[in-house]
Structures are given as structure tokens and as C-alpha cells.
Design an enzyme around this catalytic site. Structure first.
Site, PDB file in Angstrom:
ATOM      1  N   CYS A   1      13.930  10.488   6.044  1.00 56.88           N
ATOM      2  CA  CYS A   1      14.100   9.969   7.403  1.00 56.88           C
ATOM      3  C   CYS A   1      15.546  10.058   7.864  1.00 56.88           C
ATOM      4  O   CYS A   1      15.821  10.188   9.041  1.00 56.88           O
ATOM      5  CB  CYS A   1      13.596   8.540   7.479  1.00 56.88           C
ATOM      6  SG  CYS A   1      14.183   7.530   6.123  1.00 56.88           S
TER       7      CYS A   1
ATOM      8  N   GLU B   1      11.523   0.494   9.102  1.00 54.93           N
ATOM      9  CA  GLU B   1      12.478   1.557   8.787  1.00 54.93           C
ATOM     10  C   GLU B   1      11.802   2.837   9.224  1.00 54.93           C
ATOM     11  O   GLU B   1      10.867   3.299   8.579  1.00 54.93           O
ATOM     12  CB  GLU B   1      12.790   1.519   7.282  1.00 54.93           C
ATOM     13  CG  GLU B   1      14.126   2.137   6.958  1.00 54.93           C
ATOM     14  CD  GLU B   1      13.998   3.614   6.738  1.00 54.93           C
ATOM     15  OE1 GLU B   1      14.123   4.353   7.755  1.00 54.93           O
ATOM     16  OE2 GLU B   1      13.766   4.036   5.615  1.00 54.93           O
TER      17      GLU B   1
ATOM     18  N   GLU C   1      12.016  14.723  15.315  1.00 52.50           N
ATOM     19  CA  GLU C   1      12.065  14.676  13.861  1.00 52.50           C
ATOM     20  C   GLU C   1      11.028  15.655  13.293  1.00 52.50           C
ATOM     21  O   GLU C   1       9.843  15.553  13.597  1.00 52.50           O
ATOM     22  CB  GLU C   1      11.768  13.254  13.375  1.00 52.50           C
ATOM     23  CG  GLU C   1      11.931  13.118  11.878  1.00 52.50           C
ATOM     24  CD  GLU C   1      11.755  11.685  11.390  1.00 52.50           C
ATOM     25  OE1 GLU C   1      10.878  10.974  11.901  1.00 52.50           O
ATOM     26  OE2 GLU C   1      12.505  11.285  10.476  1.00 52.50           O
TER      27      GLU C   1
ATOM     28  N   LYS D   1       0.832  -1.199   0.000  1.00 53.02           N
ATOM     29  CA  LYS D   1       0.000   0.000   0.000  1.00 53.02           C
ATOM     30  C   LYS D   1       0.868   1.252   0.000  1.00 53.02           C
ATOM     31  O   LYS D   1       1.651   1.478   0.911  1.00 53.02           O
ATOM     32  CB  LYS D   1      -0.896   0.049   1.238  1.00 53.02           C
ATOM     33  CG  LYS D   1      -1.846   1.259   1.218  1.00 53.02           C
ATOM     34  CD  LYS D   1      -2.510   1.528   2.550  1.00 53.02           C
ATOM     35  CE  LYS D   1      -1.748   2.481   3.433  1.00 53.02           C
ATOM     36  NZ  LYS D   1      -1.679   3.866   2.961  1.00 53.02           N
TER      37      LYS D   1
END
Lengths: 482, 304, 291
Positions: free
Chosen positions: A296, A262, A393, A188
């Protein structure tokens, strides 16, 4: 620089969007065919650069997920499972070749759909996606060599959920090794960026991959959760936020499902006084402003040795002034559109926090388009380790700069984070590089470079940045029982 | 505009450079797409920055005259074009070139200092310079002593440049590093810093006699030296890549590199030159293509 | 006159010291009907201390040379060999036959030798140089996961435990062994062996106690990087997996019987992280390309 009028401006150099075909709506790719959803609900996919609707995407239901998993299972137990590694590899080579042939169209769609500059889609995302298929194709008939003394076997049906920052590339990262290892896939894409995955479905059809080997279904997070929660899935591969990664880790507790995650990062990028400073500045720019900072492994925490701090910042600001922010489809654009209004809100929230925390704020002057979601390259200096902008982040073009004095101090500060995805080190001294690279707790270390990717190079994190590796020989382990 | 001899002391060290990173940066310049009006404007800028050059053993009065004529009449079929910045000749043709170009804006540059090897005594080199300057040269293009440079005798190189600079008087000094003989980008940077400190008005890559001549990575490193000097002192130094730039597309990418590394103030013949002989015609062909939208043939552009 | 035998106090092993549990609790270990020892019932605070010791020992352990680690593991085998009789006796006390005890001790000693040999070799097996399509040198090496908690299958007295500790520390991790109270004697004697084998304090910590009591604290400890679970209790494993998400802990499920019967380096790999490093390669000189 001496103040002069902007007398030599680059004329617009737009990529020709008529070179790409986007359908008005897309169904689900299940069992080798595009199929309507049971319920047929759709949502709009917009271009973040002008907020115009590009296409309508299907919101899958649980029944659709089940249908996709069943198709994948049937393929795994049927034709695909019986195929030799060599034949599997040939299908992957075919897919790689067709991606190369359609590279221009894919790049255009990627930039329209996700807001990333066409230069990056064209020069990075799409070629790397093709290269990934090409690389893993060759592994399909050589798996025994990767695990001395063991007989590796495929896991079964892989459920894969990917993010919106590198839509096609992440699909390649997930699908290629899964197939090379003999698994089948239900994948997806992120709801904001489904189009290139659906184009990949067309490519897979063109490559005549047996039905059900790859099933591409669309929708929001709920659909991802349904894939991951499906009892007949054997393997989970997820790329996304640490928050969602933790939910996934919990949701598969007590099951037989293997997982690779991840997740997020807050990479330290460390500049020593003996670094090649201009290249380091370029590395800082690539580290945090590449793909609007939606990366990331972005080098979002910059540590500069105090003796060169001012010099580095001066050069960095100068370089930031040359970055062109605007229309992702213009070949000269360096920083495109923020992927969604939600993400823009998050970024702006953090910029607000940074200002409130007392850090010095800098953005170069640039005129932004009226429509769409935009954020100029942003720099915070005078940051402290305890500032939130240095810890959390942000996933946007926002850099937090701290100075440091000693090697010991900077190693401690760099490792002082729950994340461990990547790090950068800049020094001209070899022994210092190896000291740093061996002591930094991160899965990928860029020494005198940053944000480089290659299918042969394993990628993945330590600690809360997830587990498992994608890419390279080590990436095979994620899709095999050995 | 004219810099002082030995303007700054010999720098004790120079920043280091990573070649892979430099190439990555230059590949971003070449990825810039220069279209339509920005292309036309850029091409006209390129023309105005060219030093039309003839530096052959077989140079003659006739050849120099033809070159000077070309400098003023790049393509008469299309009026209103910029003329080139200068013509560049050996010292014995300076007086002739001066005469041919009298009353025009095109300057005369002369190579000197035992060009191209630079292997001679300082005394002879200075006489060489004097000959060029006395003949009316507006600019002097000297070569550094690469042998001494490789020996690590940076003070010698620095002193020599400073002496030549003094001898130049009102002529602007271009210091040729002959980067193709320096071997590494770190040495290119070191030589750039020495030349700038010693008083160079321009730093220049190459004589055109050694391969590789100008390349984008080498030029970028030199531009960075100029930028760092500007950051430190506020003083501008010029740049001249020479040799190997024969296509207008490449020249435009050089201009992008100058714009993004130094800023627009350098986009001017006072501060940036191309040492080239065949570039002009390619630029002219591109200008005519833009004007007529037809691809051009070299047969329609004069060779001089 | 009959000499009164000196009985052994079975303590915990934390940070290179042998403390009793801070909780003061004990478990009366019976061999059949005979009371053999009062074994410590470690508390969550003991675990916290053990984790702290493990964390501070880990970096220095990994920074030793692989050759040195290899020699220390070999030394452990030497020390075990010297106390072979004691290990046999204790295994008999814990229900082994003499023949089985002898076999298990010898196998355990050999298992140390096996992993001693891997210390300076597994890296060569599992590392790679990756031929990236750019001007960079790129290589991947294994690095230790960090602090790893080992949970042997209850009832495993020696071999099942050695087979977990040896690869864990060969990989450069520091460990906390959580040994159930079913057969807790040999692991304490083993820690005495470790203590006299030049193994730095804190690299291996041993706690005996109730798993059901300790594991809920272990699994949510934010500074534990991985748990290796060899038990068969599915519910226990599931709750470890649930809690592991707190800090994205790695939960590694191993099969105890398989672990005892096979020797290979794959558990070393499982308890390691792959680190990939990039560095530019200058392109000057070759084929006259210049710059």
C-alpha cells in the site's frame, strides 16, 4: 553494457518445501480449538506460482462469526480481562519466540500461499512478525506511561480484517497491540492467503493463550463484513483498499465502534539531482518492485529532477535487468508471483491504460513460467500527472515516472492526490530533506531510504489512506480508551 | 585494451554515496544463493582471476620461486584446473618471476611507486616503475598519494597517476586507492573517478598493508565508478579488490556483485582480479568438495 | 435627551472579514421577548467560502513558529480580557445569570492561556524517537489534520466553543466553527477578538446557522479533513459518520460537559496526524568498524 552471452547463470536454489506442513484442510480457530463450521463449506487455496491447490479453507457462516465473537467476549470478560499486564505480556513474548522457532516453516508457507519471494518471507515478513509481538509484549504492563495523565482501558473485542499482501505480518500488526492493551480478537485473513494465519493459530495454541483471546476465522469478504457488522464488536481494525475502507466507515456509522483504517496509497518518490543516485535507484526498486508492488505504501509515482532524469532512468533500467522474476521458492528470486489471477488482470488493465495514455513502456526481457500469475517489473516514463497510471493505485510492479524542475512544483505534485500514506525523498542536502519531509502530506516519509518497517515505528496515513496508526507507542492508542 | 595516460580531464566533482544504502545493496549480493554447476563455474572463474601475491620484507628468491610454481600447479591431484592470472611481487623479484613463468599464461605484476605508502618523490616513483617495466612486468600496481588526496590536491594525484601511466608503456596499470586510508565512501568514489580519468587500466582497493582492506561496500562504490565511466564513454576499466578476501563464498559474492553492477563482460581476468594469497586454497577445497562431495581438509592443499 | 444606542450587526467571520451571509437570510435572535439582533443564517455557499479561506490559511498558520502561535493565543486572551464586560453582557442576554456569565468568561479567557502554553509543548509530549532495529534515525511528530470543522453543542455560548477552537488552532489546524442559532452572540464577538489578536485571517472562520441545514454539506465536502462534534444528537452524528466516508474524514466525537470541565492536551492530539520520518545513519568510525 557490452553484449555478452549469459554465460554465468545461477542454478536453481529452491527452498525445501518439505520443511513445512500444510494440512489438507483447515477448520476455524474459535475458543482455543479448531472447530468445524456450522455449514462446513470450504474453498480451495491455491499457490499463485503454479495454480496448484495447497489446502482447503473453511468459509465461515454468520453463525461461526457469532460463535467467535462470543468466545472473544467470554475471554474478555473472563480470564483474559482479569489478567495483569505483566502476564499478558508474557504470553506475547511466548508467541514471538515460537514464531522465531518456526520461522523457516512460516516463510515457506507464506511464499507458497502468497507468491512472494522466499527471500522476503524469510528476511522481512516473518522476522518482523516476531519482532512485532516481542515489541508489544513489553508494552502490556506499561500502558499508563504512554498516556500521561490518563488511565487507559482496553476497548473490548476487536474485529480485524487483513489483506493478502503481508498475511502473517498484518496478523501480527493487528493481534499484538490488541492483546498487549488487554483486548480480545476475532481476525479474518484474506481468502487467498489464510494459511500462515492458521499456522499462527497453532502457535497460539502452543503458547497456551487462554481460549477465546484470539479467534481466527476464514472466508471471503462477506465474513469480514459480518465481523465488522457484529453488534458485540467494540473495535474495528482494517487494512485494505480505500474502497472497502469507505464501506466500513459507513457501516459502523452510528455505532460505538472505534476504527482504525489502513487503506490505499499512491506514494511519491522524489529524486533530486543532488541525491546519491545509485542508492536512490535502489530505493526506487525497493519502493515499487518489493513484494511484486503489492504494497500500500509502494513508491508508485516517481518524480525525478529533470537534470538527472535520463541518468536515473538508464541506471534504473540497468538495475531492472538484474531482477530475477520467477519461482517464489527460489532463494534468488527478486520478484515472485502476482497474488491472484484477479490482481494480475487489474495490473494488466493498468498497463494497457498506460500504453493508451501514451506513456513510454519498458519491461526488461525475462522468461516467465508457463503456469501461475506473473508480471515483469514495469516502467512507464513520459507520464503526466493527469494520467490514470499516475493517479490510481495499481498494486503491482508498475512504476509511473515524471520529471520535475523545482522544489515547489514537486511538493505540489506529490501532494496532489487523495492519498497520504507514504512518500520518499532523495537528496544529499539536509535542509532540503527537512523542508520536504515537513511539507509532504503523508504518514510515513522515507528520506534517502524506502519501504522500511519496524515495530517501533508508527505506520498509517493521512487523508484517504485512512486513520489511526499501527506500530510504536502511537499504535497503542488504537486499542485503548483513554 | 591499454588505456591512454590522462585519458580524460580531472573531473570537477564526483557523485555522492550513502553508506547505509550501499551496505543494503551489498547485502542483496550476499543473499544470492550460488549452487551446483553455477558454483563450480564460479569457483573456476575465481581461480583464473587470482593475483597470487607475496609482498613481504622477508620475501626471498626461494619464496618467489615457490609462488610461481604454485601459480602453475594449484592442485595437481585434480588436473584441468585454471591457473591464476598473475603473481604479484616487488620490483626486484620481477625478473625472477618472469623467468619462472616463462611460456605460461600467468602474468607478472609488480607493485611500484614507493609501495605501500607512496611517500616519495615522483622521480623516484617513476624510476621504481621503470625498474619493474624494464624487468618485464606485465602489470604495475601503483599507490596514490593519499596525503595529497586528503589535502584536496586532486590535480597532484591525477598528474602523478598520468605520469606513472606513461611510464608503464605496454604494462597495464593498476591504481591502488588504499581505501582503508580514505575514510569515507564519498572519498573512495572521488579517488576512483580521478584514477579512471588519469588513465588507470584497473582500479584496486588496497595494498593489503592497511585494515580494512577490500570490503564489498568499497568495491561496489568503485564498480559504480567504472560503470558510470563505461556509460559515458563505452570504455571498460578493470577492478581489483585486494586483501581480506580469503573465502570462496565471499569471492563468489564479489562475482555476483560484478555481474549485477557491470555485467558479464567483466567476468574475465582481463577485467577483474582478486588480490589474495590464501583465497586460492579455499577455492580449491570447494572445488574438490563439489567433485568428491566430501568436505575437505587443509592438510591436502599445498601452502605457498 | 436620551441617546439612541448603536446596535451591533452580528455578521459572519470568513477569511478575516466580516461579511453578511451571501444568502441575505437572518435569524431574529430574541432574549426572552426582547429582539436583540438579526443574526446571519449562513448558507452552504458561506460554508464553501469559509472552507476555502481555511484551506489557504492553514499552511502558513502551521509554518509559523510554535512560539509565535503561542503568543497569538495569549494575545487572544489579552483581547478577551479587555472586552470582558461585553462578553458578560452578551451571555446574560443569552440567558446566563451574572455570576455564571462572569465565571464562564473568566474560564474561557483562562482556557486560551492554557492552550497558548501548549502550542510549543504538546509536540514534546506526543512525539517520539523510535529505536528501529536498523541503521536509521526514526521519529514521529504530530502534524495538523488540516481543515477541521468544529460543531459545538447547541446552547454552548462561549466556553464550549473556546474549548474546541483553542486546541484546534494550537495544533496548527484552521477551523470553521458552525454555531447553532440557540446562542450565537458570543461567538461573533469572539471572532472580533480573534480579528484583533494577530491571528491571520482564515485560520478561524465562524458561521452561525441551522446545523441541520449546513451539516449535510459539510460532511460531504471533499476538502474538509475532520469534523469535531460536541452535540448530543445521535442521528445527526450518525449522518455525519455516514457521509464522512466520502473522503475518509475523521469524525471526532467529544463530550461537551467534559470538554468544559477538564483541561488537557488530548484534543490537540486527536486533531493531529502522526508523521513518521526515516533517515539512514552512516556507520563509519565508531568502534573502528571502518566501512
Amino acid at each position: 553494457m557490452k553484449k555478452t552471452s549469459e554465460h554465468w547463470k545461477l542454478a536453481p536454489a529452491p527452498e525445501d518445501r518439505s520443511q513445512a506442513t500444510i494440512a489438507s484442510h483447515y477448520d476455524l480457530f474459535i475458543d482455543g480449538k479448531f472447530q468445524k463450521s456450522a455449514k462446513g463449506k470450504r474453498f480451495k487455496s491455491i499457490n499463485p506460482a503454479d495454480e496448484k491447490v495447497l489446502s482447503e479453507i473453511t468459509e465461515s457462516t454468520d453463525a461461526d462469526v457469532d460463535k467467535a465473537v462470543k468466545a472473544a467476549r467470554k475471554a474478555y470478560e473472563g480470564e483474559w480481562g482479569k489478567l495483569s499486564g505483566k502476564e499478558r505480556g508474557k504470553y506475547l513474548y511466548r508467541i514471538a519466540r515460537i514464531i522465531q522457532e518456526k520461522a523457516r516453516e512460516l516463510a515457506i508457507i507464506e511464499s507458497l500461499d502468497g507468491g512472494k519471494p522466499i527471500r522476503e518471507s524469510r528476511d522481512i515478513d516473518v522476522p518482523l512478525a516476531a519482532a512485532h509481538f516481542f515489541y508489544y509484549a513489553g508494552w502490556a504492563d506499561k500502558l499508563d506511561y504512554a498516556f500521561p495523565g490518563r488511565k487507559p482501558r482496553p476497548l473490548g473485542v476487536a474485529g480485524q480484517v487483513i489483506p493478502w499482501n503481508f498475511p502473517l505480518l498484518m496478523a501480527a500488526w493487528k493481534i499484538a497491540p490488541a492483546l498487549a492493551c488487554g483486548n480480545t480478537v476475532v481476525i479474518k485473513p484474506a481468502e487467498n492467503t489464510s494459511l500462515t494465519a492458521l499456522k499462527l493459530a497453532e502457535i497460539i495454541q502452543e503458547a497456551e493463550l487462554p481460549p477465546g483471546v484470539v479467534n481466527i476465522i476464514t472466508g471471503h469478504g462477506k465474513v469480514g463484513a459480518a465481523i465488522i457488522g457484529h453488534k458485540d464488536i467494540d473495535k474495528i481494525a482494517f487494512t485494505g483498499s480505500t474502497g472497502v475502507g469507505k464501506l466500513i466507515q459507513r457501516s459502523i456509522a452510528g455505532t460505538h465502534k472505534k476504527a482504525t483504517l489502513e487503506l490505499g496509497g499512491k506514494a511519491a518518490n522524489i529524486i533530486f539531482e543532488d541525491a546519491t543516485l545509485d542508492e536512490a535507484v535502489e530505493g526506487i526498486v525497493n519502493g515499487i518492485y518489493f513484494n511484486q508492488g503489492h504494497v500500500c505504501c509502494a513508491g508508485s509515482r516517481l518524480y525525478v529532477e529533470e537534470s538527472v532524469h535520463d541518468e536515473v532512468i538508464r541506471r534504473l533500467k540497468h538495475r531492472m535487468g538484474t531482477l530475477i522474476v520467477g519461482d517464489p521458492m527460489d532463494k534468488n528470486t527478486d520478484i515472485g508471483a502476482i497474488n491472484s489471477s484477479e490482481q494480475l488482470e487489474t495490473i494488466q488493465k493498468y498497463i494497457g491504460i498506460g500504453k493508451k495514455e501514451g506513456a513510454s513502456f519498458y519491461q526488461p526481457a525475462c522468461s516467465l513460467p508457463k503456469k501461475g500469475f506473473w508480471c515483469p517489473p514495469t516502467l512507464f516514463t513520459d507520464v503526466a500527472q493527469s494520467n490514470r497510471i499516475a493517479q490510481e493505485e495499481i498494486f503491482g510492479p508498475v512504476l509511473a515516472v515524471q520529471s520535475f524542475r523545482t522544489v515547489d512544483e514537486v511538493i505540489k505534485k506529490a501532494n496532489n492526490t487523495p492519498y497520504g500514506l507514504s512518500a520518499g525523498v532523495w537528496t544529499d542536502k539536509g535542509s532540503k530533506i527537512f523542508n520536504l519531509t515537513s511539507q509532504l502530506h503523508a504518514g510515513v516519509i522515507w528520506a534517502n531510504t524506502f519501504n522500511k518497517f519496524d515495530p517501533t515505528s508508527p505506520f498509517g496515513g493521512f487523508k484517504e489512506s485512512g486513520f489511526g496508526r499501527e506500530g510504536g507507542m502511537h499504535g497503542l492508542a488504537a486499542y485503548l480508551d483513554f | 585494451m591499454l588505456r591512454k595516460s590522462a585519458a580524460y580531464p580531472l573531473p570537477t566533482s564526483s557523485p555522492t554515496v550513502d553508506q547505509v544504502g550501499v551496505i543494503e545493496r551489498t547485502s542483496r549480493f550476499t543473499a544470492r544463493s550460488i549452487k551446483k554447476e553455477s558454483k563450480v563455474q564460479g569457483l573456476n572463474m575465481v581461480l583464473s582471476m587470482i593475483d597470487l601475491t607475496t609482498l613481504e620484507g622477508m620475501d626471498t628468491e626461494g619464496k618467489v620461486k615457490q609462488l610461481c610454481y604454485k601459480a602453475q600447479h594449484l592442485h595437481d591431484a585434480y588436473p584441468g584446473l585454471n591457473s591464476v592470472a598473475a603473481v604479484c611481487v616487488y620490483p626486484n623479484y620481477v625478473a625472477l618471476a618472469k623467468k619462472e613463468l616463462k611460456g605460461t599464461t600467468t602474468g607478472v605484476a609488480s607493485v611500484a611507486t614507493a609501495f605501500p605508502s607512496g611517500n616519495s618523490s615522483l622521480k623516484l616513483k617513476l624510476e621504481d616503475v621503470k625498474m619493474a617495466v624494464d624487468s618485464g612486468a606485465d602489470e604495475v600496481d601503483m599507490v596514490i598519494s593519499r596525503g595529497r588526496f586528503h589535502q584536496g590536491d586532486y590535480a597532484f594525484v591525477y598528474d602523478e597517476i598520468a605520469s606513472v601511466k606513461t611510464a608503464c608503456g605496454k604494462a597495464r596499470l593498476k591504481v591502488i586507492l588504499e581505501t582503508g586510508e580514505l575514510g569515507t565512501l564519498d572519498k573512495v568514489r572521488r579517488a576512483s573517478d580521478i584514477a579512471i580519468a588519469a588513465g588507470a587500466d584497473f582500479i584496486k582497493t588496497s595494498t593489503g598493508k592497511i585494515q580494512p582492506a577490500a570490503t564489498m561496500p568499497v568495491t561496489l562504490v568503485m564498480l559504480e565508478a567504472i560503470r558510470d565511466h563505461y556509460f559515458k564513454t563505452g570504455e571498460m576499466v578493470g577492478m581489483k579488490p585486494a586483501g581480506g578476501i580469503s573465502k570462496s563464498k565471499l569471492a563468489l559474492h564479489y562475482l555476483i556483485m560484478v555481474k549485477e553492477t557491470l555485467g558479464e563482460a567483466w567476468l574475465d581476468p582481463t577485467w577483474f582480479r582478486f588480490g589474495a594469497s590464501s583465497l586460492a586454497n579455499d577455492v580449491l577445497m570447494q572445488i574438490m568438495k563439489q567433485a568428491t562431495s566430501n568436505y575437505q581438509s587443509a592438510d591436502y592443499f599445498s601452502i605457498d | 435627551m436620551k441617546r439612541l444606542e448603536i446596535l451591533k450587526t452580528y455578521k459572519l467571520y470568513i477569511g478575516g472579514k466580516f461579511p453578511r451571509t451571501e444568502s441575505g437570510r437572518f435569524h431574529a435572535y430574541m432574549s426572552g421577548k426582547k429582539h436583540v439582533a438579526n443574526v446571519c443564517r449562513a448558507s452552504r455557499k458561506d460554508f464553501r467560502d469559509a472552507e476555502g479561506s481555511a484551506r489557504s490559511a492553514q499552511v502558513d498558520w502551521w509554518r509559523k513558529t510554535a512560539y509565535n502561535r503561542s503568543q497569538i493565543l495569549y494575545r487572544i486572551a489579552e483581547m478577551m480580557e479587555g472586552r470582558k464586560e461585553q462578553f458578560i453582557e452578551e451571555l446574560i442576554l443569552q440567558g446566563h445569570t451574572k455570576a455564571k456569565a462572569l465565571a464562564e468568561v473568566e474560564k474561557s479567557i483562562d482556557r486560551w492561556i492554557y492552550h497558548a502554553g501548549w502550542c510549543d509543548k504538546y509536540q514534546q509530549l506526543f512525539s517520539s524517537v523510535n529505536p528501529v532495529a536498523s541503521a536509521h534515525f526514526n521519529f514521529s511528530v504530530l502534524e495538523p489534520t488540516g481543515v477541521v470543522c468544529l460543531v459545538p453543542k447547541p446552547g454552548e455560548a462561549l466556553l464550549g466553543i473556546v474549548s474546541m477552537i483553542a486546541p484546534a488552532i494550537a495544533a496548527g489546524n484552521s477551523v470553521i466553527v458552525l454555531c447553532d442559532l440557540k446562542s450565537p452572540l458570543s461567538v461573533i464577538t469572539l471572532s472580533e477578538v480573534l480579528h484583533t489578536s494577530d491571528l491571520p485571517g482564515g485560520v478561524v472562520n465562524v458561521l452561525t446557522g441551522e446545523l441541520s441545514e449546513l451539516l449535510p454539506h459539510v460532511s460531504v465536502h471533499m476538502d474538509v479533513n475532520a469534523i469535531v462534534y460536541a452535540g448530543d444528537d445521535k442521528e445527526q452524528l450518525k449522518s455525519l459518520q455516514l457521509d464522512a466516508a466520502t473522503n475518509v474524514k475523521r469524525i471526532i466525537k467529544v463530550d461537551s460537559a467534559e470538554l468544559n470541565s477538564t483541561e488537557d492536551p488530548y484534543l490537540i492530539r486527536e486533531m493531529s496526524e502522526v508523521k513518521t520520518t526515516w533517515h539512514p545513519i552512516e556507520q563509519i568510525g565508531a568502534s573502528g568498524s571502518g566501512y
